[in-house]
Design an enzyme around this catalytic site. Structure first.
Site, PDB file in Angstrom:
ATOM      1  N   ALA A  43       0.914  -1.173   0.019  1.00  0.00           N
ATOM      2  CA  ALA A  43      -0.029   0.030  -0.228  1.00  0.00           C
ATOM      3  C   ALA A  43       0.823   1.166  -0.026  1.00  0.00           C
ATOM      4  O   ALA A  43       0.527   2.038  -0.609  1.00  0.00           O
ATOM      5  CB  ALA A  43      -0.851  -0.045   1.202  1.00  0.00           C
ATOM      6  N   ASP A  46       2.452   1.677  -3.503  1.00  0.00           N
ATOM      7  CA  ASP A  46       1.590   2.238  -4.369  1.00  0.00           C
ATOM      8  C   ASP A  46       1.479   3.821  -4.134  1.00  0.00           C
ATOM      9  O   ASP A  46       1.166   4.460  -5.198  1.00  0.00           O
ATOM     10  CB  ASP A  46       0.136   1.780  -3.895  1.00  0.00           C
ATOM     11  CG  ASP A  46      -0.418   0.643  -5.151  1.00  0.00           C
ATOM     12  OD1 ASP A  46      -1.244   0.251  -5.598  1.00  0.00           O
ATOM     13  OD2 ASP A  46       0.695   0.335  -5.981  1.00  0.00           O
ATOM     14  N   LYS A 126      -9.254 -29.657 -20.161  1.00  0.00           N
ATOM     15  CA  LYS A 126      -8.211 -29.010 -20.191  1.00  0.00           C
ATOM     16  C   LYS A 126      -8.413 -27.470 -19.937  1.00  0.00           C
ATOM     17  O   LYS A 126      -9.249 -26.754 -20.707  1.00  0.00           O
ATOM     18  CB  LYS A 126      -7.270 -28.956 -21.245  1.00  0.00           C
ATOM     19  CG  LYS A 126      -5.935 -28.364 -21.487  1.00  0.00           C
ATOM     20  CD  LYS A 126      -5.009 -28.727 -22.815  1.00  0.00           C
ATOM     21  CE  LYS A 126      -3.759 -28.321 -22.457  1.00  0.00           C
ATOM     22  NZ  LYS A 126      -3.469 -26.659 -22.259  1.00  0.00           N
ATOM     23  N   LYS A 298      -4.622 -38.970 -19.492  1.00  0.00           N
ATOM     24  CA  LYS A 298      -3.318 -39.456 -18.783  1.00  0.00           C
ATOM     25  C   LYS A 298      -3.785 -40.918 -18.513  1.00  0.00           C
ATOM     26  O   LYS A 298      -4.668 -41.520 -18.005  1.00  0.00           O
ATOM     27  CB  LYS A 298      -3.304 -38.905 -17.189  1.00  0.00           C
ATOM     28  CG  LYS A 298      -3.140 -37.200 -17.570  1.00  0.00           C
ATOM     29  CD  LYS A 298      -3.034 -36.592 -16.291  1.00  0.00           C
ATOM     30  CE  LYS A 298      -2.836 -35.155 -16.406  1.00  0.00           C
ATOM     31  NZ  LYS A 298      -3.213 -34.221 -15.271  1.00  0.00           N
ATOM     32  N   CYS A 427      17.219  -9.789 -51.030  1.00  0.00           N
ATOM     33  CA  CYS A 427      16.663  -9.606 -49.624  1.00  0.00           C
ATOM     34  C   CYS A 427      16.339  -8.091 -49.501  1.00  0.00           C
ATOM     35  O   CYS A 427      17.179  -7.253 -49.918  1.00  0.00           O
ATOM     36  CB  CYS A 427      18.188  -9.736 -48.796  1.00  0.00           C
ATOM     37  SG  CYS A 427      17.783  -9.145 -47.108  1.00  0.00           S
ATOM     38  N   CYS A 451      24.260  -8.032 -43.810  1.00  0.00           N
ATOM     39  CA  CYS A 451      22.880  -7.471 -44.011  1.00  0.00           C
ATOM     40  C   CYS A 451      22.455  -6.908 -42.536  1.00  0.00           C
ATOM     41  O   CYS A 451      22.551  -7.829 -41.389  1.00  0.00           O
ATOM     42  CB  CYS A 451      21.872  -8.868 -44.151  1.00  0.00           C
ATOM     43  SG  CYS A 451      20.110  -8.731 -44.076  1.00  0.00           S
TER      44      CYS A 451
END
Length: 747
Positions: A43, A46, A126, A298, A427, A451
């Site tokens: 706190a 913050d 899941k 599983k 390129c 490059c």
DNA sequence: GTGCCTCGAGTTCC
DNA sequence: CTCGAGGCAC
């Protein structure tokens, strides 16, 4: 601390106050991150930040300097890292019933189960949230960690304590117990949260998973506490006493201990039962009240799970059967070409933004040249090829619910003016020729380090997590330094001269936008810390094609020292060239079968092979040693050899090495009597399949080879063993039968 | 030569 | 996360 009293301060006063607050916040950050021992309450922290922000609102120039704007501190750096006692793995995915059938066949084959023998599996939804590992010692929650990369996660204990579904204490639990499960947010809670966010003028979340992730990763645990997070337990890591003989029993035990477990989990025997469970769970999906993205199967018997063990990243005893991905149609606005670290030119689709699976997507991968054209280099149509044109309506989905991909194109809606995409032959970043090797799907820029795209990508790779992992030097900073006139970083060696160059320059880094005294000093310290680097990280960091993290570790272990590797590579060079020349001759000969016209090229290749064939025995030996290294074949060996023989690359490597001390690879921990030993199996194994024997030996740290040589330590011979056993006898290598072997590894 | 299995490279969005 | 391809066993 309100900011009303700021009204009374003049500008110098405000600035002084700002500096005081900034220092305090920086100190608190340090205490929180590095020591994981916050020295002020959340706190108060913050309040400090709010007061800081209030001053910055009035004097905006300060905002860029303070802790709120410090670069190189993404959210992932804000939690302490913790190493999992047992790795948190991911699951292999199945998309079709056929995939599931394959999975079951693999499990049965691995275990060598008789046709009639039953195999029981569990099926459970899941949950689409984020996985969390909870460690209890003496029944008390001591650590909560996110999955992270599976090895190392983030310490979110304070936040996990605020989740009602997570017990703080357990009665009658094993002394040590790691419970794993999923943190998620329900649909109703998600909608309500977004309403509150809107009302408060805060940003809303795109989907429940993002909301859950964002809520769990709050620095202020009070914020997490106000978020309606929930938790299902479904697995475990380290534990001092087993929870039960089966998956079902263990999960039931977790429920007894006070965890929420998913009520839809059930036992199934055989493929049909699994698929029926999958269909049922999918049908109930909309009424569950929370997001799921598939069904996990599983093997129920934990003894069988144990025998099945793990591959590098996934268990062999589980699989996630995903639901079909959500699809969306949108316009293809353009196709851009990106140049990767190895020079690969990859096409990226620029899309009319569209929502897919709760996320707005505006870019998607188009894989490669052939995918866009819908045919291969020879012009024949390819499977799934599309002939995709700018202006087309395309179908997009998120593979694995993450990576956006273009799946289909609606030819009926093609604008008449749409023209086929011409893949560049040069390129786009450096103008060098971009060539496609025969049989290769990707076109590559030949510019090398000339490059800029490749040079930047190489640097990004160099500082990446598995390589040098320099804190404060992320992608953004690399891009900034690369383009910087004052303090350019064009190659890895330049990173290690940064501090010295900065000290000698007039415009110091600490005075720049985005940097302060502290962050500049931190960066230089982080770089200093990496002047000593483990061999494997260095090797991986160099960004040599085909040299990944695993191969780098293998090579480092094999050669032990940097000098040994370099010397060996230099020795092997003639043999490497000979190998390539021989390949080229072979290629040319193959081509000759089709076109007699290539005669001159064959002759040239032959001559090259003849010249290169003048290889000394020492060179050949060095090459053989390299290619004989675990995980290294001719392709990687050649790539490695080329990098070190290329004057440009070698120059960059040598310049880098001038700044580094290399740490020798760690010897493999001796955890078993066979750790580090090379084992050969021969003859018939009666108690387990060959795959299982190999996996178990490897799990104990042994290396399994196919043939007996002077480097073999142990031969396990079953009935019917022939030449290999004789060879072992001749070499005086220890020979065990299967039972003796099982006793040795304690099985 | 064929068929796994694993690794490497490239990918997006927050 | 997926795809392609390297490495290796059969």
């Amino acid at each position: 601390m309100a900011d009303e009293d700021l009204q009374g301060l003049d500008e110098p006063g405000l600035r002084a106050e700002w500096q005081r607050l900034a220092d305090r916040v920086a100190a608190a950050n340090l205490a929180y991150h590095q020591a994981d021992a916050p020295d002020i309450s959340d706190a108060d922290y913050d309040a400090l930040k709010r007061r800081l922000a209030a001053i910055e609102a009035r004097l905006p120039d300060l905002a860029a300097l303070g802790p709120s704007a410090q670069i190189g501190a993404p959210p992932s750096e804000t939690f302490a890292k913790v190493r999992h006692a047992q790795r948190m793995l991911s699951l292999e995915n199945a998309f079709t019933g056929e995939d599931v059938a394959d999975f079951i066949a693999r499990v049965r084959g691995f275990l060598n189960l008789a046709e009639a023998a039953p195999l029981v599996l569990t099926a459970e939804p899941k949950i689409d949230g984020l996985s969390l590992s909870l460690r209890y010692e003496a029944g008390r929650l001591v650590l909560a960690a996110t999955r992270g990369d599976g090895e190392t996660g983030e310490n979110v204990t304070a936040n996990a304590r605020t989740i009602a579904d997570i017990p703080q204490t357990l009665a009658g639990a094993p002394a040590v117990l790691e419970v794993r499960g999923e943190v998620y947010m329900g649909h109703a809670d998600f909608a309500a949260l977004n309403e509150r966010q809107t009302a408060a003028g805060d940003k809303t979340f795109a989907n429940p998973r993002n909301a859950a992730a964002g809520s769990l990763r709050q620095l202020d645990a009070a914020v997490t506490a106000a978020r309606p997070l929930r938790f299902f337990a479904y697995s475990w890591g380290e534990m001092s006493t087993p929870l039960g003989p089966t998956q079902t029993a263990a999960v039931a035990r977790l429920a007894e201990l006070g965890f929420k477990v998913n009520p839809l989990m059930r036992r199934c025997e055989g493929l049909e039962a699994l698929l029926a469970a999958w269909r049922e769970i999918e049908q109930g999906r909309a009424t569950l009240g929370y997001d799921i993205d598939g069904v996990v199967y599983k093997v129920d018997d934990l003894a069988l799970q144990d025998r099945l063990g793990f591959r590098s990243t996934t268990p062999r005893w589980a699989i996630a059967h995903k639901f079909p991905a959500e699809l969306a149609w949108t316009r293809l606005l353009g196709i851009d070409i990106q140049v990767g670290r190895t020079g690969a030119l990859s096409p990226v689709a620029r899309l009319q933004p569209v929502t897919v699976g709760g996320v707005v997507v505006s870019n998607a991968t188009l894989h490669n040249e052939d995918y866009i054209a819908g045919r291969d280099a020879k012009g024949s149509p390819i499977r799934d090829g599309k002939d995709i044109r700018v202006g087309d309506w395309v179908q997009v989905y998120r593979a694995g619910d993450v990576i956006p991909k273009v799946a289909d194109v609606d030819l009926a809606q093609r604008p008449p003016e749409a023209v086929a995409f011409t893949f560049p032959r040069l390129c786009p970043e450096c103008g060098s020729e971009a060539v496609r090797e025969e049989g290769d799907a990707v076109r590559r820029c030949t510019g090398g380090l000339i490059c800029p795209a490749q040079a930047i990508e190489q640097l990004r790779h160099f500082v990446s997590r598995g390589a040098f992992d320099i804190e404060g030097l992320g992608v953004k900073q690399i891009e900034m330094f690369f383009a910087d006139d004052q303090l350019p970083v064009k190659e890895p060696a330049d990173i290690f001269t940064l501090a010295a160059r900065d000290a000698a320059s007039l415009t110091r880094l600490r005075n720049r936008d985005g940097f302060g005294e502290k962050s500049a000093a931190n960066l230089f310290q982080a770089i200093e810390d990496r002047r000593t680097i483990p061999f494997a990280r260095l090797l991986f960091g160099l960004g040599i094609r085909h040299m990944g993290e695993v191969a780098a570790q293998d090579v480092a272990r094999h050669f032990a020292t940097w000098a040994a590797l370099v010397e060996s590579l230099d020795h092997a060079r003639p043999a490497a060239l000979a190998h390539r020349a021989a390949d080229a001759a072979e290629d040319a000969e193959r081509m000759a079968a089709a076109a007699e016209a290539r005669r001159p090229r064959i002759a040239e290749a032959r001559r090259a092979a003849m010249t290169a064939a003048q290889v000394t025995p020492a060179a050949q030996a060095a090459w053989d040693d390299l290619v004989g290294t675990d995980g290294v074949g001719p392709v990687l060996a050649l790539s490695l050899s080329d990098s070190f023989a290329n004057p440009q690359e070698r120059g960059a490597i040598d310049r880098l090495m001038a700044h580094l001390t290399v740490l020798p690879p760690e010897a493999r921990a001796k955890v078993s009597p066979v750790a580090g030993k090379t084992v050969v199996f021969t003859g018939t194994l009666e108690r387990m399949t060959r795959a299982e024997a190999k996996a178990r030996a490897e799990a104990m740290g042994a290396k399994v080879a196919g043939s007996v040589s002077a480097r073999t330590d142990l031969v396990v011979a079953g009935p019917g063993a022939g030449s290999k056993a004789r060879e072992a006898e001749k070499l005086g290598i220890e020979i065990l039968d299967e039972d003796a072997w099982l006793r040795l590894i304690g099985a």
